[in-house]
Design an enzyme around this catalytic site. Sequence first.
Site, PDB file in Angstrom:
ATOM      1  N   ARG A 102       7.553  -7.266   9.959  1.00  0.00           N
ATOM      2  CA  ARG A 102       6.136  -7.221   9.592  1.00  0.00           C
ATOM      3  C   ARG A 102       5.687  -8.551   9.012  1.00  0.00           C
ATOM      4  NH1 ARG A 102       4.189  -1.798   6.567  1.00  0.00           N
ATOM      5  NH2 ARG A 102       2.694  -3.337   5.831  1.00  0.00           N
TER       6      ARG A 102
ATOM      7  N   LYS B 143       5.571   5.273   0.456  1.00  0.00           N
ATOM      8  CA  LYS B 143       4.691   6.252   1.110  1.00  0.00           C
ATOM      9  C   LYS B 143       5.241   6.678   2.473  1.00  0.00           C
ATOM     10  CE  LYS B 143       0.962   3.565   1.003  1.00  0.00           C
ATOM     11  NZ  LYS B 143       1.525   2.367   0.323  1.00  0.00           N
TER      12      LYS B 143
ATOM     13  N   ARG C 266      -8.042   3.891   1.564  1.00  0.00           N
ATOM     14  CA  ARG C 266      -7.743   2.689   0.778  1.00  0.00           C
ATOM     15  C   ARG C 266      -8.946   2.251  -0.055  1.00  0.00           C
ATOM     16  NH1 ARG C 266      -2.747   1.440   3.163  1.00  0.00           N
ATOM     17  NH2 ARG C 266      -2.131  -0.715   2.924  1.00  0.00           N
TER      18      ARG C 266
ATOM     19  N   ARG D 265      -2.018  -8.486  -1.092  1.00  0.00           N
ATOM     20  CA  ARG D 265      -2.056  -7.034  -0.864  1.00  0.00           C
ATOM     21  C   ARG D 265      -2.144  -6.274  -2.186  1.00  0.00           C
ATOM     22  NH1 ARG D 265       3.070  -6.496   2.723  1.00  0.00           N
ATOM     23  NH2 ARG D 265       2.622  -4.261   2.760  1.00  0.00           N
TER      24      ARG D 265
ATOM     25  N   ARG E  24      12.370  -5.451   2.949  1.00  0.00           N
ATOM     26  CA  ARG E  24      11.899  -4.822   4.186  1.00  0.00           C
ATOM     27  C   ARG E  24      11.504  -5.894   5.209  1.00  0.00           C
ATOM     28  NH1 ARG E  24       6.843  -0.752   3.898  1.00  0.00           N
ATOM     29  NH2 ARG E  24       5.619  -2.661   3.845  1.00  0.00           N
TER      30      ARG E  24
END
Length: 197
Positions: free
Chosen positions: A139, A19, A94, A151, A133
Site C-alpha cells: 500500500r 478494523k 469517515r 492520515r 504492514r
Amino acid sequence: MAHTQSLNIVIFGPPGSGKGTQSQKLLDKFQLKHISTGDLLRAERAAKTELGKQANEFISQGELVPDEVVIGMVRNFMLNHSDSEGFIFDGFPRTVNQAIALDSMLDENNTKITCVLGLDVGEHELVSRLLLRGRSSGRIDDQDENTIRTRFKEYQTKTLPLQDFYQNQGKYYSIQGAGDLSTIFHSLCASVNNARK
Ligand code: C5P
Ligand code: MG
C-alpha cells in the site's frame, strides 16, 4: 430487503487500529456483508477506472476522498447486496456528512446502525503497525511516516467528531484495541450482544 432485525456494525478507529482484521473475525461469526471503502477504492484504482484515477491522488497523499464519491460507492454496494442480513462498515463513515448519508440510506431500507465499535490504540503503536504492514501490503499510503501522519491528521479533524455523533445516539462502544487479537474480538462481540438487547 433489509429489515429492522438486521445487524449493522460500524467498525471505527484510526488507521492501523485493526478494523480490517477484526471485521474478518466478525464476518465469520455473523452473516454479514463487509463494506471496506478502502478496499473498494483500491480495487477501482487497480482497475484504472475514472473513479480510481480520481481517488488515487487523495489516497497517495493520505487524504480523504470527497464525500460524494465515497457515499455513491457505498450506495451502489448496498443496492447490489440488498438481500444481506446486514453489513459491517469498515473505514466508512469517515466524516459527519458520510454518517448522515449512511443513516438516511439505512433508513430508506427500514434499518439502522446497531452499534459503532471504536478500537482504541495509541499513536506510537499505530505508526509501527502501519510501517510493518507497508512492507508486505504494497500500500502506497503505508510506506512513509509523512503520509501516515497526514492520515492521522485527517482522522483527528474529520473522523474523530463521529465519536460524539454516535455517542449522542447511544451507539458508541470504546474497545481496547491493543493486545491479544482474540481478547479484542471477545470485547467486540460483547458490545454487539449488548447493543442487540
Ligand atoms: O480505510 P482505509 O484505511 O483502507 O482507507 C485507505 C485510504 O482510502 C484513506 O487513507 C483515504 O485516502 C481513502 N478513503 C477515503 N474515504 C473513506 C475510506 C477510505 O478517502 N471513507
Ligand atoms: Mg482497513
